[in-house]
Design a protein around this motif. Structure first.
Motif, PDB file in Angstrom:
ATOM      1  N   ASP A 181     133.421 -34.874  97.146  1.00 23.28           N
ATOM      2  CA  ASP A 181     133.935 -34.313  95.898  1.00 23.28           C
ATOM      3  C   ASP A 181     133.518 -35.145  94.685  1.00 23.28           C
ATOM      4  N   TYR A 182     133.635 -36.450  94.799  1.00 28.69           N
ATOM      5  CA  TYR A 182     133.277 -37.344  93.698  1.00 28.69           C
ATOM      6  C   TYR A 182     131.797 -37.169  93.340  1.00 28.69           C
ATOM      7  N   THR A 183     130.956 -37.169  94.374  1.00 28.18           N
ATOM      8  CA  THR A 183     129.516 -37.004  94.154  1.00 28.18           C
ATOM      9  C   THR A 183     129.216 -35.660  93.512  1.00 28.18           C
ATOM     10  N   HIS A 184     129.884 -34.611  93.997  1.00 30.85           N
ATOM     11  CA  HIS A 184     129.617 -33.268  93.483  1.00 30.85           C
ATOM     12  C   HIS A 184     130.005 -33.154  92.014  1.00 30.85           C
ATOM     13  N   VAL A 185     131.144 -33.709  91.647  1.00 29.12           N
ATOM     14  CA  VAL A 185     131.576 -33.649  90.253  1.00 29.12           C
ATOM     15  C   VAL A 185     130.579 -34.379  89.354  1.00 29.12           C
ATOM     16  N   LYS A 186     130.158 -35.550  89.783  1.00 30.58           N
ATOM     17  CA  LYS A 186     129.171 -36.289  88.974  1.00 30.58           C
ATOM     18  C   LYS A 186     127.862 -35.512  88.867  1.00 30.58           C
ATOM     19  N   SER A 187     127.473 -34.849  89.956  1.00 38.86           N
ATOM     20  CA  SER A 187     126.235 -34.080  89.962  1.00 38.86           C
ATOM     21  C   SER A 187     126.329 -32.881  89.026  1.00 38.86           C
ATOM     22  N   VAL A 188     127.408 -32.105  89.146  1.00 36.21           N
ATOM     23  CA  VAL A 188     127.587 -30.901  88.332  1.00 36.21           C
ATOM     24  C   VAL A 188     127.624 -31.243  86.844  1.00 36.21           C
ATOM     25  N   TRP A 189     128.309 -32.350  86.524  1.00 33.90           N
ATOM     26  CA  TRP A 189     128.478 -32.710  85.115  1.00 33.90           C
ATOM     27  C   TRP A 189     127.391 -33.670  84.617  1.00 33.90           C
ATOM     28  N   LYS A 190     126.396 -33.923  85.475  1.00 35.14           N
ATOM     29  CA  LYS A 190     125.232 -34.738  85.097  1.00 35.14           C
ATOM     30  C   LYS A 190     125.640 -36.105  84.548  1.00 35.14           C
ATOM     31  N   LEU A 191     126.581 -36.734  85.249  1.00 37.75           N
ATOM     32  CA  LEU A 191     127.027 -38.077  84.893  1.00 37.75           C
ATOM     33  C   LEU A 191     126.204 -39.100  85.658  1.00 37.75           C
ATOM     34  N   THR A 192     126.007 -40.252  85.060  1.00 37.80           N
ATOM     35  CA  THR A 192     125.222 -41.294  85.720  1.00 37.80           C
ATOM     36  C   THR A 192     126.078 -42.059  86.725  1.00 37.80           C
ATOM     37  N   SER A 193     125.404 -42.870  87.501  1.00 40.36           N
ATOM     38  CA  SER A 193     126.077 -43.685  88.510  1.00 40.36           C
ATOM     39  C   SER A 193     125.542 -45.109  88.402  1.00 40.36           C
ATOM     40  N   THR A 194     126.012 -45.965  89.291  1.00 41.04           N
ATOM     41  CA  THR A 194     125.480 -47.327  89.383  1.00 41.04           C
ATOM     42  C   THR A 194     125.033 -47.553  90.822  1.00 41.04           C
ATOM     43  N   ASP A 195     124.252 -48.585  91.033  1.00 42.21           N
ATOM     44  CA  ASP A 195     123.809 -48.885  92.399  1.00 42.21           C
ATOM     45  C   ASP A 195     125.003 -49.140  93.315  1.00 42.21           C
ATOM     46  N   ASP A 196     125.993 -49.873  92.814  1.00 39.51           N
ATOM     47  CA  ASP A 196     127.166 -50.175  93.635  1.00 39.51           C
ATOM     48  C   ASP A 196     127.948 -48.910  93.969  1.00 39.51           C
ATOM     49  N   GLU A 197     128.070 -48.029  93.002  1.00 39.14           N
ATOM     50  CA  GLU A 197     128.804 -46.791  93.257  1.00 39.14           C
ATOM     51  C   GLU A 197     128.069 -45.924  94.277  1.00 39.14           C
ATOM     52  N   LYS A 198     126.759 -45.791  94.133  1.00 37.05           N
ATOM     53  CA  LYS A 198     125.998 -44.974  95.073  1.00 37.05           C
ATOM     54  C   LYS A 198     126.053 -45.563  96.481  1.00 37.05           C
ATOM     55  N   LYS A 199     126.047 -46.876  96.573  1.00 37.83           N
ATOM     56  CA  LYS A 199     126.154 -47.522  97.877  1.00 37.83           C
ATOM     57  C   LYS A 199     127.509 -47.232  98.514  1.00 37.83           C
ATOM     58  N   ALA A 200     128.573 -47.318  97.713  1.00 35.73           N
ATOM     59  CA  ALA A 200     129.924 -47.056  98.219  1.00 35.73           C
ATOM     60  C   ALA A 200     130.063 -45.597  98.660  1.00 35.73           C
ATOM     61  N   LEU A 201     129.540 -44.686  97.875  1.00 31.62           N
ATOM     62  CA  LEU A 201     129.612 -43.272  98.230  1.00 31.62           C
ATOM     63  C   LEU A 201     128.818 -42.980  99.502  1.00 31.62           C
ATOM     64  N   GLY A 202     127.650 -43.581  99.617  1.00 33.25           N
ATOM     65  CA  GLY A 202     126.832 -43.380 100.832  1.00 33.25           C
ATOM     66  C   GLY A 202     127.551 -43.887 102.065  1.00 33.25           C
ATOM     67  N   SER A 203     128.214 -45.021 101.921  1.00 29.37           N
ATOM     68  CA  SER A 203     128.953 -45.591 103.053  1.00 29.37           C
ATOM     69  C   SER A 203     130.095 -44.674 103.477  1.00 29.37           C
ATOM     70  N   MET A 204     130.799 -44.100 102.497  1.00 21.42           N
ATOM     71  CA  MET A 204     131.898 -43.187 102.838  1.00 21.42           C
ATOM     72  C   MET A 204     131.391 -41.864 103.408  1.00 21.42           C
ATOM     73  N   LEU A 205     130.218 -41.419 102.994  1.00 21.07           N
ATOM     74  CA  LEU A 205     129.645 -40.209 103.576  1.00 21.07           C
ATOM     75  C   LEU A 205     129.294 -40.404 105.041  1.00 21.07           C
ATOM     76  N   ASP A 206     129.100 -41.660 105.453  1.00 20.78           N
ATOM     77  CA  ASP A 206     128.844 -41.946 106.854  1.00 20.78           C
ATOM     78  C   ASP A 206     130.055 -41.602 107.719  1.00 20.78           C
ATOM     79  N   ALA A 207     131.235 -41.443 107.087  1.00 20.53           N
ATOM     80  CA  ALA A 207     132.437 -41.072 107.840  1.00 20.53           C
ATOM     81  C   ALA A 207     132.486 -39.589 108.135  1.00 20.53           C
TER      82      ALA A 207
END
Length: 210
Positions: A181-207
């Motif tokens: 959900d977090y990733t989708h909202v950022k994607s839809v609204w064209k918001l930027t991310s950080t390396d740390d945030e993308k790493k954290a999101l990728g790790s949680m997607l592994d679940a």
């Protein structure tokens, strides 16, 4: 205008006596894992913007929806169980609400807070500072995307303005959905991310299992 008064035929009006909030659409479903991974990969990495000028009021929460109820009232009705409105009002008087962040059920309306999946402050520092007032209002009251959800007071307070690089739900079973959900909202609204945030999101997607 109370929800119960909307869109009812003359025959249906007779049955409205209980003043129960009618079932609204289900919360927006998260994207598939593959879609979430694609959206995550496509997020632009950028330096967080200054918080100068930020104020929650600039996102116009909780605005009136077309039916006259506020966005907060709409989410309480949509995501609650056995919700009963106050007579002649959109405001729930009773019900129960599930907080997925901490796997807790809230039975007092005042303790069922509405959280922005992507915090308003995080949106500001990742691009919303350049938006128009109308864009910020749309984001702050977004019922189309998985941006608004029930949260217990304690989980909402714990999360505050943090993103997934600094905060994660204590309910690990929710990590997959949270990341999607977090990733989708950022994607839809064209918001930027950080390396740390993308790493954290990728790790949680592994679940995710599907």
């Amino acid at each position: 205008m109370p929800r119960a008064a909307l869109g009812l035929s003359a025959a249906a009006v007779i049955v409205v006596g209980l003043a129960a909030a009618p079932a609204l659409a289900d919360p927006p479903a998260p994207p598939s894992t593959s879609t979430a991974r694609s959206e995550l990969a496509a997020l632009t990495v950028g330096t967080p913007h200054s918080m100068d000028g930020y104020a929650r009021d600039k996102f116009s929460i909780w605005a009136k929806q077309p039916d006259g109820c506020t966005t907060r009232q709409e989410v309480l009705a949509r995501d609650g169980k056995d919700v009963q409105d106050k007579p002649g009002s959109c405001q729930p008087a009773s019900g129960s609400w599930y907080s997925a962040y901490d796997d807790a059920t809230v039975t007092e309306v005042a303790q069922a807070t509405i959280d922005h999946m992507v915090p308003l402050a995080e949106a500001w520092r990742s691009g919303a500072d350049t938006w128009t007032a109308d864009q910020r209002k749309a984001f702050g009251n977004d019922l189309k995307d998985p941006q608004l959800l029930i949260a217990s007071e304690s989980s909402n307070s714990s999360k505050s303005d943090s993103g997934p690089a600094d905060w994660k739900p204590t309910n690990h079973a929710f990590w997959c959905t949270y990341a999607k959900d977090y990733t989708h909202v950022k994607s839809v609204w064209k918001l930027t991310s950080t390396d740390d945030e993308k790493k954290a999101l990728g790790s949680m997607l592994d679940a995710c299992t599907n």
